[in-house]
Scaffold this active site. Structure first.
Site: not given
Ligand SMILES: NC(=O)c1ccc[n+]([C@@H]2O[C@H](COP(=O)([O-])OP(=O)(O)OC[C@H]3O[C@@H](n4cnc5c(N)ncnc54)[C@H](OP(=O)(O)O)[C@@H]3O)[C@@H](O)[C@H]2O)c1
Length: 259
Positions: A40, A92, A158, A162
């Site tokens: 985005g 990430n 998932y 991971k």
């Molecule tokens: N949040 C948690 O509690 C948590 C816990 C454990 C692990 N994680 C891991 O941490 C990572 C980040 O999670 P989050 O919760 O921060 O995610 P998020 O809030 O959904 O943020 C995702 C980011 O990635 C971008 N993105 C998504 N799909 C993309 C694609 N195909 N190409 C390029 N950019 C993309 C999004 O922007 P756009 O949508 O504009 O592309 C956004 O900048 C993930 O791998 C998740 O599995 C998160």
């Protein structure tokens, strides 16, 4: 503590919001020059504006879908063109597709393997030569507490993807040690930040989430984005020079794994 990231080029996939943004912010605070990607345009522009307003040395934004085959090349090409170097890569981007194993399709698996696994592998393969040219580097994969242990029913895709990151990072670390390239994972637990998945769940079901916290999070609270970003920045930095092939839990004790 000075992390020694001043002037280093740090690339974060999915850096426009969430844990990617917090990772980029933590490295920017240490003086790193950034490149962030997302699909985005608006989110990228807003993130870059915030980072610059907070004093980031340099921020390049790259609009690409990192899950698509050419996505990583778009990102790394832009970094090469702008900076001519790449010191840190934070893979990430990742997501989930819930469903009972029996009902998952090949398409479900392939989509999430592309998103969670191959996106980062492709970016790493392209980044490694640039890191080598620069005398070394650091690659950090964002795994999950559910890469280290069973996440529960509905999470086979998932969990598998991971776990794959932790496994591959361990082998990459062995292969790349001679080039002074370190490869590690972070395994976040449940992290709450505005607009994130846990924040949405807390808003939709506050009582249910209070019970979830009591049952699963020993510190009695969700993690914060900055708490993950700080660990990513540390692993990316010279201060973590003896850490490679590791998976660092950033979960407030949520994980029960002994390894
Ligand atoms: N949040 C948690 O509690 C948590 C816990 C454990 C692990 N994680 C891991 O941490 C990572 C980040 O999670 P989050 O919760 O921060 O995610 P998020 O809030 O959904 O943020 C995702 C980011 O990635 C971008 N993105 C998504 N799909 C993309 C694609 N195909 N190409 C390029 N950019 C993309 C999004 O922007 P756009 O949508 O504009 O592309 C956004 O900048 C993930 O791998 C998740 O599995 C998160």
């Amino acid at each position: 503590m000075d992390l020694g990231l001043k002037g280093k080029v740090a690339v974060v996939t999915g850096g426009s919001r969430g844990l990617g943004f917090y990772s980029a912010r933590a490295m920017a605070a240490e003086g790193a020059r950034l490149a962030i990607c997302a699909r985005g345009e608006e989110g990228l522009a807003a993130a870059a504006e915030t980072l610059r307003a907070e004093g980031a040395a340099e921020v390049v934004t790259v609009r690409c879908d990192i899950a698509e085959e050419g996505g990583a090349a778009e990102l790394v090409d832009a970094v090469r063109e702008r900076y001519g170097a790449l010191d840190v890569l934070v893979n990430n981007v990742g997501g989930n597709r819930r469903g009972r194993f029996e009902e998952t399709s090949d398409e479900d698996w392939l989509d999430i393997i592309q998103l969670n696994v191959l996106s980062g592998f492709r970016a790493a393969r392209l980044a490694i030569p640039l890191m080598r040219e620069g005398g070394g580097g650091s690659i950090v994969f964002v795994s999950s507490v559910f890469g280290r242990e069973k996440g529960g029913p509905g999470l086979s895709i998932y969990n598998t993807t991971k776990t794959a990151l932790i496994s591959a990072a361990g082998i990459m670390a062995l292969e790349l040690a001679k080039d002074a390239i370190r490869v590690n994972c972070v395994a976040p637990g449940s992290i709450q930040f505005p607009g994130g998945s846990w924040d949405k769940r807390v808003k939709a079901d506050p009582d249910g989430m209070k019970a979830f916290v009591r049952a699963n999070l020993p510190l009695g609270r969700f993690g914060k984005g900055g708490e993950v970003g700080d660990v990513v920045a540390f692993l990316a930095s010279e201060r973590a020079s003896l850490i490679t092939g590791a998976c660092v839990a950033v979960d407030g004790g949520q994980g029960r794994s002994l390894v």
